[in-house]
Design an enzyme around this catalytic site. Structure first.
Site, PDB file in Angstrom:
ATOM      1  N   CYS A   1       1.021  -1.376  -0.008  1.00  0.00           N
ATOM      2  CA  CYS A   1      -0.008   0.045  -0.119  1.00  0.00           C
ATOM      3  C   CYS A   1       0.899   1.233  -0.104  1.00  0.00           C
ATOM      4  O   CYS A   1       0.406   2.181  -0.494  1.00  0.00           O
ATOM      5  CB  CYS A   1      -1.049  -0.030   1.279  1.00  0.00           C
ATOM      6  SG  CYS A   1      -0.160  -0.510   2.815  1.00  0.00           S
TER       7      CYS A   1
ATOM      8  N   HIS B   1      -2.312   6.694   4.325  1.00  0.00           N
ATOM      9  CA  HIS B   1      -0.989   6.859   4.605  1.00  0.00           C
ATOM     10  C   HIS B   1      -0.290   7.980   3.978  1.00  0.00           C
ATOM     11  O   HIS B   1      -0.762   8.477   2.998  1.00  0.00           O
ATOM     12  CB  HIS B   1      -0.288   5.462   3.861  1.00  0.00           C
ATOM     13  CG  HIS B   1      -0.656   4.126   4.279  1.00  0.00           C
ATOM     14  ND1 HIS B   1      -1.310   4.055   5.476  1.00  0.00           N
ATOM     15  CD2 HIS B   1      -0.168   3.000   3.946  1.00  0.00           C
ATOM     16  CE1 HIS B   1      -1.557   2.690   5.717  1.00  0.00           C
ATOM     17  NE2 HIS B   1      -0.726   2.020   4.566  1.00  0.00           N
TER      18      HIS B   1
END
Length: 328
Positions: free
Chosen positions: A142, A225
């Site tokens: 990710c 993130h």
């Protein structure tokens, strides 16, 4: 095309289901999970369902493998079991995987469509080498997926060195990854194997070697993130030139893929709470761009770890493959 989602009751699996609802090309036909979920309606297990998918009866992985009669598979299986399962399915069916099991094999692309669509050429080699009718395409870790879009832009100016520190959401650890007591009022400056993945996946995706070092941390953010990036280039360009390159980067626009969103949007101060849902979670935000020396820059980038960094990225991979005729 009829599709199956493996690991459909997990965090990423449920995002697959949500994003594939009403998809114009792919129809959810089968939902596959563990033996514990076998025979239950999807609405009994999942946190998010629609009327259409809620009534689908979940089947076990063992039962599915006996008759995997679909056109393609999206895999959100844990890496610990994904390897052999995906290989068995790929003998006949295209598999688009979120697992890390096959990412580092020479004939398996780690695909980010805006960055390395040319690596779909590996599929023909993969099929010849393994005698498969189907194939496996993976998407990156990710954090890597989010970082790749800005690094692709920078690579046009000669990417020499990258240092990155990530601030990763707790959802990246999955349903069972972290307790509230661990993460409340805390930053955990270590995520197992994550730094190695970022460093090595980045080089494979971009297709050339460069110096790279990563530090990964878990922070008390639900989704999204954030990454602080420091780079050195071969060319001495201005902030204005680099900002323009970020703004103009849009290689998929003309393909009209269903999950398409402008890949990079510039915001002066990127924040997960404000920007993770841009482009339905597929857009990455870049900001805080500064020149810090000759040929050196720093900036912040962020993206939705479960969408661009996981299920959405895998769906975009399948859409690109379908558009380019790789999926027949």
């Amino acid at each position: 095309m009829e599709v199956a989602i493996l690991g459909a009751t997990g965090l990423v699996g449920q995002i697959f289901v949500r994003l594939l609802e009403n998809h114009p090309w792919f129809k959810i036909e089968r939902l596959v999970a563990s033996e514990r979920s076998k025979g239950k309606k999807y609405r009994e297990i999942a946190e998010w369902v629609s009327d259409d998918t809620g009534d689908i009866e979940v089947e076990s992985l063992e039962d599915f493998l006996k008759n995997p009669d679909v056109d393609l598979v999206f895999s959100a299986l844990p890496s610990s079991i994904a390897g052999k399962v995906e290989e068995k399915l790929a003998e006949k069916i295209p598999v688009f995987s979120n697992a890390s099991s096959h990412r580092y094999e020479d004939d398996v692309p780690i695909l980010v469509p805006e960055v390395n669509a040319d690596q779909l050429k590996l599929i023909e080699f993969q099929q010849e080498q393994r005698g498969w009718e189907g194939f496996i395409v993976t998407n990156p870790n990710c954090s890597t997926a989010i970082l790749m879009l800005s690094l692709k832009v920078l690579s046009e100016f000669g990417l020499k060195k990258v240092n990155v520190a990530t601030m990763q959401a707790i959802s990246g650890a999955g349903f069972k990854g972290l307790s509230a007591l661990q993460i409340f009022d805390n930053v955990i400056p270590y995520i197992e194997k994550e730094e190695w993945k970022i460093e090595n996946e980045s080089r494979k995706i971009l297709g050339f070697d460069f110096e790279m070092s990563a530090i990964t941390t878990r922070v008390p953010v639900s989704h999204g993130h954030t990454e602080a990036v420091f780079v050195e280039l071969s060319e001495d360009i201005s902030v204005e030139e680099l900002r323009k390159a970020f703004d103009s980067f849009d290689p998929l626009k003309k393909l009209k893929l269903p999950s398409y969103a402008k890949p990079i949007v510039y915001k002066e101060i990127p924040q997960p709470k404000l920007h993770r849902k841009l482009g339905n979670g597929m857009t990455v935000t870049v900001g805080r761009l500064e020149k810090i020396g000759k040929k050196k820059f720093k900036y912040v980038t962020l993206g939705h770890n479960l969408v661009r960094g996981a299920a959405g990225g895998s769906i975009l991979n399948a859409e690109l493959s379908y558009r380019l005729g790789v999926i027949k």
